[in-house]
Write an enzyme that holds these catalytic residues in place. Structure first.
Site, PDB file in Angstrom:
ATOM      1  N   HIS A  83      -3.948  -8.625   4.520  1.00 45.24           N
ATOM      2  CA  HIS A  83      -4.971  -8.569   3.565  1.00 45.24           C
ATOM      3  C   HIS A  83      -4.580  -7.488   2.437  1.00 45.24           C
ATOM      4  O   HIS A  83      -5.325  -7.632   1.446  1.00 45.24           O
ATOM      5  CB  HIS A  83      -6.186  -7.828   4.139  1.00 45.24           C
ATOM      6  CG  HIS A  83      -6.700  -8.713   5.240  1.00 45.24           C
ATOM      7  ND1 HIS A  83      -7.024  -9.990   5.271  1.00 45.24           N
ATOM      8  CD2 HIS A  83      -6.732  -8.331   6.559  1.00 45.24           C
ATOM      9  CE1 HIS A  83      -7.275 -10.278   6.702  1.00 45.24           C
ATOM     10  NE2 HIS A  83      -7.190  -9.484   7.516  1.00 45.24           N
ATOM     11  N   HIS A 111      -4.890   1.639   0.061  1.00 40.28           N
ATOM     12  CA  HIS A 111      -4.525   0.266  -0.035  1.00 40.28           C
ATOM     13  C   HIS A 111      -4.718  -0.235  -1.480  1.00 40.28           C
ATOM     14  O   HIS A 111      -5.564   0.410  -2.201  1.00 40.28           O
ATOM     15  CB  HIS A 111      -5.082  -0.677   0.934  1.00 40.28           C
ATOM     16  CG  HIS A 111      -6.523  -0.703   0.924  1.00 40.28           C
ATOM     17  ND1 HIS A 111      -7.612   0.150   1.650  1.00 40.28           N
ATOM     18  CD2 HIS A 111      -7.421  -1.344   0.057  1.00 40.28           C
ATOM     19  CE1 HIS A 111      -8.749  -0.154   1.260  1.00 40.28           C
ATOM     20  NE2 HIS A 111      -8.750  -1.071   0.397  1.00 40.28           N
ATOM     21  N   HIS A 113      -5.433  -3.800  -4.081  1.00 37.45           N
ATOM     22  CA  HIS A 113      -5.879  -4.788  -4.351  1.00 37.45           C
ATOM     23  C   HIS A 113      -5.231  -5.297  -5.574  1.00 37.45           C
ATOM     24  O   HIS A 113      -5.152  -4.635  -6.707  1.00 37.45           O
ATOM     25  CB  HIS A 113      -7.453  -4.864  -4.577  1.00 37.45           C
ATOM     26  CG  HIS A 113      -8.218  -4.493  -3.501  1.00 37.45           C
ATOM     27  ND1 HIS A 113      -8.437  -5.265  -2.335  1.00 37.45           N
ATOM     28  CD2 HIS A 113      -8.523  -3.217  -2.911  1.00 37.45           C
ATOM     29  CE1 HIS A 113      -9.369  -4.750  -1.503  1.00 37.45           C
ATOM     30  NE2 HIS A 113      -8.888  -3.366  -1.771  1.00 37.45           N
ATOM     31  N   HIS A 130      -7.278   1.726  -3.644  1.00 40.02           N
ATOM     32  CA  HIS A 130      -8.480   2.489  -2.804  1.00 40.02           C
ATOM     33  C   HIS A 130      -8.125   3.569  -1.944  1.00 40.02           C
ATOM     34  O   HIS A 130      -7.286   3.392  -1.104  1.00 40.02           O
ATOM     35  CB  HIS A 130      -9.203   1.565  -1.859  1.00 40.02           C
ATOM     36  CG  HIS A 130      -9.957   0.367  -2.765  1.00 40.02           C
ATOM     37  ND1 HIS A 130     -10.319  -0.722  -2.316  1.00 40.02           N
ATOM     38  CD2 HIS A 130     -10.399   0.701  -4.110  1.00 40.02           C
ATOM     39  CE1 HIS A 130     -11.237  -1.402  -3.341  1.00 40.02           C
ATOM     40  NE2 HIS A 130     -11.246  -0.537  -4.347  1.00 40.02           N
ATOM     41  N   THR A 214     -15.221  -3.323   1.193  1.00 40.23           N
ATOM     42  CA  THR A 214     -15.305  -4.765   0.328  1.00 40.23           C
ATOM     43  C   THR A 214     -14.555  -5.764   1.267  1.00 40.23           C
ATOM     44  O   THR A 214     -14.441  -6.708   0.662  1.00 40.23           O
ATOM     45  CB  THR A 214     -14.384  -4.462  -0.947  1.00 40.23           C
ATOM     46  OG1 THR A 214     -12.891  -4.046  -0.614  1.00 40.23           O
ATOM     47  CG2 THR A 214     -15.117  -3.415  -1.841  1.00 40.23           C
ATOM     48  N   THR A 215     -14.151  -5.431   2.518  1.00 45.10           N
ATOM     49  CA  THR A 215     -13.693  -6.045   3.459  1.00 45.10           C
ATOM     50  C   THR A 215     -14.480  -6.279   4.819  1.00 45.10           C
ATOM     51  O   THR A 215     -15.343  -5.287   5.020  1.00 45.10           O
ATOM     52  CB  THR A 215     -12.246  -5.693   3.883  1.00 45.10           C
ATOM     53  OG1 THR A 215     -12.313  -4.382   4.582  1.00 45.10           O
ATOM     54  CG2 THR A 215     -11.208  -6.169   2.698  1.00 45.10           C
TER      55      THR A 215
HETATM   56 ZN   LIG Z   1     -10.137  -1.804  -0.666  1.00 44.65          ZN
END
Ligand SMILES: [Zn+2]
Length: 299
Positions: A83, A111, A113, A130, A214-215
């Protein structure tokens, strides 16, 4: 283990099991954004949202306190979790305090995005980092995710530039080793030192609000701190991340969640005035001393 903790554990386990095959739509193929289930679909404090500077409430807090973020970590773990590309296992504990936070929070993982998740004044940026922190009151992420004050995430947005971002370049150096879906969830350890503050060299101000992961599980346990200042990244750097593979070898071309309803949540705008004011005072004292010394020398 008391009943409350047991129930949470069962709930989380079910959540993780049902959410294990979630993913992002292929926007090039015009796929619709999927329903991820649970709180992701039913929550009222979901993230990301559009952050409007004009619509934000002005707020003033003590400056955010960053402990150990300037230290160079070696052996940081890099993983393609299907992801995102995620960093963890830092050599020194990094602690975040003050600002809107009432307690101390420690960095768990970082991580990226590609295409930002938050938008500022409806502008989407090419990348967002993030930095995920856990409230030290809770022993682990799973527990922390059950409480409103469990997590704090710093969101750093990047703008397109010809200037490469060095910290992101360090991450990219390990991308070839982890990007294949065959290597999913397999750790590679950085040989090059990694400095977290290189991801956001300055903090001019930020927008803060109460939101969610957000996941999946989309737990509503996050104090979001999205920095106002954006930092440079090249399009080439962003494009490289799109080579990351997810389930079945499909390319992870985008990994941002679509904007969620704000439901009239307050967003606070905090401007860091003190840093701006401190430098000139320091400089002028320096100049006075220098002038005094020069006067003495010349006499
Ligand atoms: Zn994130």
């Amino acid at each position: 283990m008391n009943l409350k903790v047991l129930l949470y554990t069962v709930f989380i386990t079910i959540g993780i099991t049902t959410a294990s095959h979630w993913g992002y739509p292929d926007l090039d193929a015009d796929e619709a954004f999927p329903m991820w289930g649970g709180l992701c679909d039913t929550g009222t404090h979901q993230s990301p949202i559009d952050l409007s500077q004009k619509g934000a409430l002005k707020a003033e807090y003590d400056d955010l306190d960053f402990h150990n973020y300037n230290r160079a970590h070696t052996g940081v773990s890099v993983v393609n979790n299907g992801h995102s590309i995620q960093l963890s296992k830092f050599q020194y504990p990094m602690k975040l305090e003050r600002g809107p936070l009432l307690e101390g929070y420690e960095v768990e993982q970082i991580h990226l995005h590609w295409w930002s998740e938050h938008t500022i004044d409806n502008v989407r940026y090419p990348m967002e980092a993030h930095i995920v922190h856990r409230n030290k009151r809770y022993p682990n992420m799973t527990m922390a995710a059950n409480f409103k004050d469990g997590l704090a995430v710093i969101g750093v947005l990047y703008h397109v530039s010809n200037q490469e971002n060095e910290a992101i370049d360090t991450v990219l150096e390990y991308l070839d080793e982890v990007k294949s879906y065959k290597n999913m969830n397999q750790e590679v350890h950085m040989k090059r030192p990694f400095v977290v503050r290189d991801l956001f060299p300055t903090v001019a101000g930020y927008l803060t609000y109460a939101g969610s992961l957000t996941t999946p599980s989309c737990a509503e346990s996050v104090t979001w701190i999205v920095l106002l200042e954006t930092f440079p990244v090249t399009m080439e750097q962003v494009e490289k991340f799109k080579q990351t593979e997810c389930d079945g070898g499909r390319k992870l071309k985008n990994n941002y969640r679509i904007i969620q309803k704000s439901n009239n949540r307050p967003v606070l705008l905090v401007l860091n005035n003190r840093t701006g004011a401190a430098a000139p005072v320091g400089v002028s004292i320096g100049l006075v001393v220098l002038a005094a010394l020069l006067a003495r020398f010349l006499n």
